[in-house]
Motif scaffolding. Sequence first.
Motif, mmCIF file in Angstrom:
data_model
loop_
_atom_site.group_PDB
_atom_site.id
_atom_site.type_symbol
_atom_site.label_atom_id
_atom_site.label_comp_id
_atom_site.label_asym_id
_atom_site.label_seq_id
_atom_site.Cartn_x
_atom_site.Cartn_y
_atom_site.Cartn_z
ATOM 1 N N GLU A 64 7.777 -8.074 19.883
ATOM 2 C CA GLU A 64 7.164 -8.864 18.819
ATOM 3 C C GLU A 64 6.209 -8.037 17.978
ATOM 4 O OE1 GLU A 64 7.420 -9.829 21.898
ATOM 5 O OE2 GLU A 64 8.704 -11.620 21.836
ATOM 6 N N HIS A 65 5.682 -6.952 18.553
ATOM 7 C CA HIS A 65 4.721 -6.118 17.829
ATOM 8 C C HIS A 65 5.408 -5.279 16.752
ATOM 9 C CE1 HIS A 65 1.984 -6.286 21.651
ATOM 10 N NE2 HIS A 65 1.978 -7.416 20.965
ATOM 11 N N LEU A 66 6.729 -5.119 16.836
ATOM 12 C CA LEU A 66 7.430 -4.349 15.813
ATOM 13 C C LEU A 66 7.299 -4.995 14.440
ATOM 14 C CD1 LEU A 66 10.756 -3.176 17.495
ATOM 15 C CD2 LEU A 66 8.891 -1.750 16.666
ATOM 16 N N ASP A 67 7.298 -6.328 14.402
ATOM 17 C CA ASP A 67 7.163 -7.019 13.118
ATOM 18 C C ASP A 67 5.821 -6.720 12.467
ATOM 19 O OD1 ASP A 67 9.478 -9.398 12.858
ATOM 20 O OD2 ASP A 67 9.116 -8.694 14.890
ATOM 21 N N LEU A 68 4.784 -6.516 13.269
ATOM 22 C CA LEU A 68 3.467 -6.241 12.718
ATOM 23 C C LEU A 68 3.351 -4.841 12.140
ATOM 24 C CD1 LEU A 68 1.270 -7.850 15.527
ATOM 25 C CD2 LEU A 68 1.959 -8.861 13.343
ATOM 26 N N VAL A 69 4.295 -3.950 12.510
ATOM 27 C CA VAL A 69 4.237 -2.567 12.045
ATOM 28 C C VAL A 69 5.295 -2.295 10.986
ATOM 29 C CG1 VAL A 69 4.416 -0.145 12.733
ATOM 30 C CG2 VAL A 69 3.303 -1.800 14.258
ATOM 31 N N LEU A 70 6.545 -2.614 11.279
ATOM 32 C CA LEU A 70 7.645 -2.239 10.396
ATOM 33 C C LEU A 70 7.743 -3.123 9.156
ATOM 34 C CD1 LEU A 70 10.484 -1.376 12.958
ATOM 35 C CD2 LEU A 70 8.863 0.146 11.814
ATOM 36 N N VAL A 71 7.498 -4.419 9.296
ATOM 37 C CA VAL A 71 7.616 -5.316 8.132
ATOM 38 C C VAL A 71 6.567 -5.000 7.064
ATOM 39 C CG1 VAL A 71 7.509 -7.715 7.382
ATOM 40 C CG2 VAL A 71 8.745 -7.133 9.471
ATOM 41 N N PRO A 72 5.267 -4.891 7.401
ATOM 42 C CA PRO A 72 4.311 -4.481 6.358
ATOM 43 C C PRO A 72 4.600 -3.100 5.789
ATOM 44 C CG PRO A 72 3.159 -5.454 8.229
ATOM 45 C CD PRO A 72 4.573 -5.256 8.660
ATOM 46 N N SER A 73 5.114 -2.191 6.634
ATOM 47 C CA SER A 73 5.441 -0.852 6.126
ATOM 48 C C SER A 73 6.582 -0.920 5.118
ATOM 49 C CB SER A 73 5.812 0.068 7.293
ATOM 50 O OG SER A 73 4.739 0.184 8.209
ATOM 51 N N GLY A 74 7.604 -1.700 5.429
ATOM 52 C CA GLY A 74 8.728 -1.838 4.499
ATOM 53 C C GLY A 74 8.307 -2.477 3.187
ATOM 54 N N LEU A 75 7.501 -3.531 3.260
ATOM 55 C CA LEU A 75 7.026 -4.170 2.035
ATOM 56 C C LEU A 75 6.105 -3.247 1.247
ATOM 57 C CD1 LEU A 75 6.304 -7.793 3.305
ATOM 58 C CD2 LEU A 75 8.238 -7.009 1.930
ATOM 59 N N LEU A 76 5.302 -2.455 1.953
ATOM 60 C CA LEU A 76 4.418 -1.508 1.269
ATOM 61 C C LEU A 76 5.235 -0.462 0.517
ATOM 62 C CD1 LEU A 76 1.549 -0.478 0.743
ATOM 63 C CD2 LEU A 76 1.725 0.847 2.866
ATOM 64 N N ILE A 77 6.320 -0.006 1.109
ATOM 65 C CA ILE A 77 7.187 0.968 0.428
ATOM 66 C C ILE A 77 7.775 0.356 -0.846
ATOM 67 C CG2 ILE A 77 9.357 2.236 0.632
ATOM 68 C CD1 ILE A 77 8.718 2.656 3.581
ATOM 69 N N MET A 78 8.244 -0.890 -0.751
ATOM 70 C CA MET A 78 8.824 -1.556 -1.918
ATOM 71 C C MET A 78 7.781 -1.760 -3.013
ATOM 72 S SD MET A 78 12.141 -2.316 -1.508
ATOM 73 C CE MET A 78 12.438 -3.803 -2.452
ATOM 74 N N PHE A 79 6.604 -2.262 -2.645
ATOM 75 C CA PHE A 79 5.562 -2.507 -3.637
ATOM 76 C C PHE A 79 5.065 -1.202 -4.255
ATOM 77 C CE2 PHE A 79 4.963 -6.736 -1.612
ATOM 78 C CZ PHE A 79 5.012 -7.499 -2.768
ATOM 79 N N ALA A 80 4.904 -0.164 -3.441
ATOM 80 C CA ALA A 80 4.426 1.126 -3.961
ATOM 81 C C ALA A 80 5.421 1.707 -4.960
ATOM 82 C CB ALA A 80 4.193 2.098 -2.802
ATOM 83 N N TYR A 81 6.705 1.603 -4.669
ATOM 84 C CA TYR A 81 7.706 2.133 -5.603
ATOM 85 C C TYR A 81 7.672 1.374 -6.926
ATOM 86 C CZ TYR A 81 12.107 2.739 -7.975
ATOM 87 O OH TYR A 81 13.058 2.953 -8.943
ATOM 88 N N HIS A 82 7.575 0.050 -6.859
ATOM 89 C CA HIS A 82 7.594 -0.725 -8.100
ATOM 90 C C HIS A 82 6.305 -0.538 -8.895
ATOM 91 C CE1 HIS A 82 11.068 -2.740 -6.206
ATOM 92 N NE2 HIS A 82 11.432 -2.955 -7.458
#
Length: 245
Positions: free
Chosen positions: A6-24
């Motif tokens: 369950e802790h993977l969601d707390l690490v990978l999901v914000p990281s993935g969204l951060l990558i998307m937001f940073a690129y845009h």
Amino acid sequence: MAFEKEHLDLVLVPSGLLIMFAYHLFLLYRYLTVPHTTVIGFENNDKRAWVERIMQADTRDVGIALNVISSNTSAATFLASVSLTLSSIIGTWIGSSPNNVFQSELIYGDTRPSTIAIKYICLLTCFLLAFSCFVQSARCFVHANYLISTPNSDIPVKNVEMVVIRAGEFWSLGLRAIYFAIDLLLWFLGPIPMFVCSVVMVSLLYHLDCNSNPLHRHRPLGSRPVKRVGEQMTPPAILIQGRVA
């Protein structure tokens, strides 16, 4: 404290969204400062030239422009309908599925009902945002239709250019919302597919959004330079030579 899946969601999901937001944010910075290095800015240059030619064309040629505007309006309306339909399906699914298929043990990640509800809400928000952007894009195209088809008008070309470019910007925002929805859709399969999708999508979008071609300087045929002696003459040069003779 042992590390649980369950802790993977707390690490990978914000990281993935951060990558998307940073690129845009990076893409937005380039679009505002050096627009010719982005595909959106490159297309806007062609749109300005198209609007300028259409506003100077004869009345009988306006029908071609209206067909182009109508095609873009139909495309924006279609994508808005698709986004609204998907939003309705997601909303119906939320209210009528007590035993969710995405809570299976095969999914490596947080499958608690509260997390599933957050996934649905995020996905629904993206589709509703896409719907709003496509509707605004269609509205701007309809406005441009009125401006171009107004008979004997003295409407400034800049006003028509602004409306057409704004419609394209809303179109691009709607597509970006769908890209985020695709990313969040893979979150239902677990945080690892979602993070991988974020990295792959940013790599593809960077390749598709960057432009290395120089901007084309659109000029009327009569203003193009005539070839020098010994070079092949262009049609405007032949026409000028025939009139002089």
